[in-house]
Design an enzyme around this catalytic site. Structure first.
Site, PDB file in Angstrom:
ATOM      1  N   LYS A   1     -38.957 -37.887 -63.391  1.00 36.01           N
ATOM      2  CA  LYS A   1     -39.667 -37.405 -62.200  1.00 36.01           C
ATOM      3  C   LYS A   1     -38.703 -36.601 -61.308  1.00 36.01           C
ATOM      4  CE  LYS A   1     -38.573 -41.773 -59.911  1.00 36.01           C
ATOM      5  NZ  LYS A   1     -39.059 -43.122 -59.565  1.00 36.01           N
TER       6      LYS A   1
ATOM      7  N   ARG B   1     -45.532 -52.095 -52.944  1.00 33.52           N
ATOM      8  CA  ARG B   1     -45.714 -50.655 -52.887  1.00 33.52           C
ATOM      9  C   ARG B   1     -47.026 -50.425 -53.631  1.00 33.52           C
ATOM     10  NH1 ARG B   1     -40.685 -46.889 -54.828  1.00 33.52           N
ATOM     11  NH2 ARG B   1     -41.747 -47.096 -56.806  1.00 33.52           N
TER      12      ARG B   1
ATOM     13  N   HIS C   1     -42.976 -53.155 -60.949  1.00 33.84           N
ATOM     14  CA  HIS C   1     -41.722 -52.499 -60.534  1.00 33.84           C
ATOM     15  C   HIS C   1     -40.970 -53.451 -59.613  1.00 33.84           C
ATOM     16  CE1 HIS C   1     -39.094 -49.100 -60.185  1.00 33.84           C
ATOM     17  NE2 HIS C   1     -39.414 -48.761 -58.956  1.00 33.84           N
TER      18      HIS C   1
ATOM     19  N   ARG D   1     -37.413 -48.784 -68.273  1.00 27.96           N
ATOM     20  CA  ARG D   1     -37.691 -47.490 -67.628  1.00 27.96           C
ATOM     21  C   ARG D   1     -36.519 -47.027 -66.760  1.00 27.96           C
ATOM     22  NH1 ARG D   1     -42.086 -50.453 -65.421  1.00 27.96           N
ATOM     23  NH2 ARG D   1     -41.155 -49.991 -63.402  1.00 27.96           N
TER      24      ARG D   1
ATOM     25  N   TYR E   1     -20.891 -23.740 -36.277  1.00 27.67           N
ATOM     26  CA  TYR E   1     -21.796 -23.974 -35.150  1.00 27.67           C
ATOM     27  C   TYR E   1     -21.377 -25.181 -34.297  1.00 27.67           C
ATOM     28  CZ  TYR E   1     -25.344 -20.877 -37.257  1.00 27.67           C
ATOM     29  OH  TYR E   1     -26.039 -19.818 -37.773  1.00 27.67           O
TER      30      TYR E   1
ATOM     31  N   CYS F   1     -23.930 -25.637 -42.310  1.00 25.54           N
ATOM     32  CA  CYS F   1     -24.997 -24.710 -41.917  1.00 25.54           C
ATOM     33  C   CYS F   1     -26.045 -24.635 -43.026  1.00 25.54           C
ATOM     34  CB  CYS F   1     -24.418 -23.322 -41.663  1.00 25.54           C
ATOM     35  SG  CYS F   1     -22.956 -23.335 -40.597  1.00 25.54           S
TER      36      CYS F   1
ATOM     37  N   ASP G   1     -26.705 -22.282 -45.150  1.00 25.46           N
ATOM     38  CA  ASP G   1     -26.293 -21.618 -46.389  1.00 25.46           C
ATOM     39  C   ASP G   1     -24.815 -21.780 -46.711  1.00 25.46           C
ATOM     40  OD1 ASP G   1     -28.903 -20.316 -46.303  1.00 25.46           O
ATOM     41  OD2 ASP G   1     -28.020 -19.146 -44.664  1.00 25.46           O
TER      42      ASP G   1
HETATM   43  C1  LIG Z   1     -38.225 -44.053 -60.243  1.00 24.73           C
HETATM   44  C2  LIG Z   1     -38.800 -45.163 -61.045  1.00 24.73           C
HETATM   45  C3  LIG Z   1     -38.080 -45.782 -62.075  1.00 24.73           C
HETATM   46  C4  LIG Z   1     -36.617 -45.497 -62.339  1.00 24.73           C
HETATM   47  O1  LIG Z   1     -35.841 -46.141 -61.359  1.00 24.73           O
HETATM   48  P1  LIG Z   1     -34.232 -46.072 -61.400  1.00 24.73           P
HETATM   49  O2  LIG Z   1     -33.810 -46.966 -60.313  1.00 24.73           O
HETATM   50  O3  LIG Z   1     -33.889 -44.643 -61.166  1.00 24.73           O
HETATM   51  O4  LIG Z   1     -33.829 -46.533 -62.750  1.00 24.73           O
HETATM   52  C5  LIG Z   1     -38.720 -46.710 -62.869  1.00 24.73           C
HETATM   53  N1  LIG Z   1     -40.010 -47.043 -62.636  1.00 24.73           N
HETATM   54  C6  LIG Z   1     -40.720 -46.505 -61.611  1.00 24.73           C
HETATM   55  C7  LIG Z   1     -42.117 -46.938 -61.389  1.00 24.73           C
HETATM   56  C8  LIG Z   1     -40.139 -45.562 -60.784  1.00 24.73           C
HETATM   57  O5  LIG Z   1     -40.849 -45.047 -59.771  1.00 24.73           O
END
Ligand SMILES: *Cc1c(COP(=O)(O)O)cnc(C)c1O
Length: 377
Positions: free
Chosen positions: A35, A133, A165, A221, A267, A314, A316
């Site tokens: 992602k 979440r 998760h 994951r 700046y 800044c 850039d």
């Molecule tokens: C981003 C994400 C992961 C990966 O998490 P890491 O901490 O980068 O390994 C796995 N599962 C879900 C649902 C996520 O949103």
């Protein structure tokens, strides 16, 4: 060196990191999470390198990201998990994307798309085991399971996954870890009693993949660890495993010049030279993902050692003060990288700024070209 500014991505490192993660989680398949443009590394090259390393799944947040993978010809399993009511699931169903469902409403929306497309959709039911979440709470879980199994009986869906998760997998020993795994086992048991026959149960992010064998189930994951960054910097598990940071952010000095003592720099004049000195101008700024919080704080590698940003970052550009050391316009500056030459790592930057390495790499701006070293991929 022809490239002026670049995020150089070592695809061999990504491939090798995935191989190492697979070895460290034997018995589980691996979903490389790509992602947010592959955590800033470029979604397609990162995904291809991860697949070359043995990832049989790719994970993304949005439907667009999933379709981007399919359009590039990536034909492994792709799973997607974040959407709001009213999104169009049709293309994702048609492109054989595995979809998360977190509520009865989502099961209904997704299966309506499956009916329109004329194709069974693969669903992963998400249970909230304590992150609070997304995911169905224990109170809502039975209804989600029932709705999905009804869609399965109607031939519109197959429940292939049960998943969740973790909240604090990066804090080994945190009491929520065991509590979440218990909750997950109960949710799985309930779904299986109701008739679900999931192909994969999955809950482990990078931190859990590296430190919690009991959290690996059928599929892990990892995201951040795929890119060689450490989900638990205090423990250094990624480093112990030999994971290698894949991104090196470089630039070349746009200018070098002598200025006198007492000169306010950039700046707001938040930095003042203490003696006659040489300033170097680095042509990257907050529009490129160099946090403005890094004013007078961040370090980069230039002319053989670490140099602190002198004054305000800044949009850039920013300035470094190298004293009487020799620098010239065109010299390479390494902002962060794997650390081989003494340059800071993304983790070092995260610590200087009070954030996590994830934020450093994902925020590198679109203006910074990604270049790829992919000899062995
Ligand atoms: C981003 C994400 C992961 C990966 O998490 P890491 O901490 O980068 O390994 C796995 N599962 C879900 C649902 C996520 O949103």
């Amino acid at each position: 060196m022809s490239v002026t500014t670049a995020a150089r991505v070592d695809l061999v490192a990504i491939r090798r990191n995935v191989e190492l993660l697979r070895e460290s989680a034997p018995g589980a398949e691996l979903m490389a999470v790509v992602k947010a443009d592959g955590y800033g590394h470029g979604i397609i090259p990162a995904a291809r390198a991860a697949v070359a390393g043995g990832a049989s799944w790719l994970g993304v947040a949005t439907l667009d990201e999933a379709l981007t993978l399919r359009r590039a010809g990536l034909d492994v399993r792709v799973m997607c998990w974040l959407y709001a009511p009213g999104e169009r699931f049709d293309d994702a169903v048609a492109e054989d994307v595995d979809l998360s469902a977190t509520s009865v409403g989502q099961v209904e929306e997704i299966t309506r798309a499956a009916a329109r497309v004329g194709r069974q959709v693969r669903l992963h039911l998400k249970t909230d085991t304590g992150l609070a979440r997304s995911g169905a709470t224990p109170a809502d879980w039975p209804a989600l399971v029932d709705a999905a199994l009804r869609a399965q009986a109607e031939g519109l869906a197959t429940v292939v996954g049960l998943w969740s998760h973790m909240a604090c997998a990066d804090e080994p020993g945190h009491p929520s870890i065991a509590a979440q795994l218990r909750e997950f086992d109960e949710a799985v048991e309930l779904a299986e009693k109701a008739g679900a026959r999931p192909e994969v149960r999955h809950i482990a992010n990078s931190a859990a993949t590296l430190t919690l064998p009991e959290a690996r189930y059928d599929l892990v994951r990892p995201g951040i660890a795929v890119y060689g960054l450490d989900p638990i910097p205090s423990l250094g598990p990624a480093r112990r495993l030999g994971l290698r940071p894949a991104m090196t952010l470089t630039g070349r000095l746009a200018l070098a010049k002598r200025v006198g003592a007492g000169q306010g720099v950039s700046y707001g004049h938040r930095y003042t030279t203490s003696a006659e000195t040489t300033l170097g101008l680095v042509p990257l700024g907050y529009a490129d993902g160099i946090p403005r919080h890094g004013t007078n704080l961040l370090e980069v590698w230039a002319a053989g050692r670490r140099r602190r940003v002198a004054g305000t970052v800044c949009m850039d550009q920013f300035v470094i003060d190298v004293g009487d050391d020799e620098i010239r316009a065109g010299d390479e500056v390494i902002l962060f990288g794997p650390g081989d030459r003494g340059e800071p790592t993304a983790q070092d930057w995260a610590e200087m700024l009070g954030t996590i390495s994830y934020e450093i790499v994902t925020r590198i701006g679109a203006r910074v070209p990604r270049t790829y070293a992919e000899e062995a991929v």
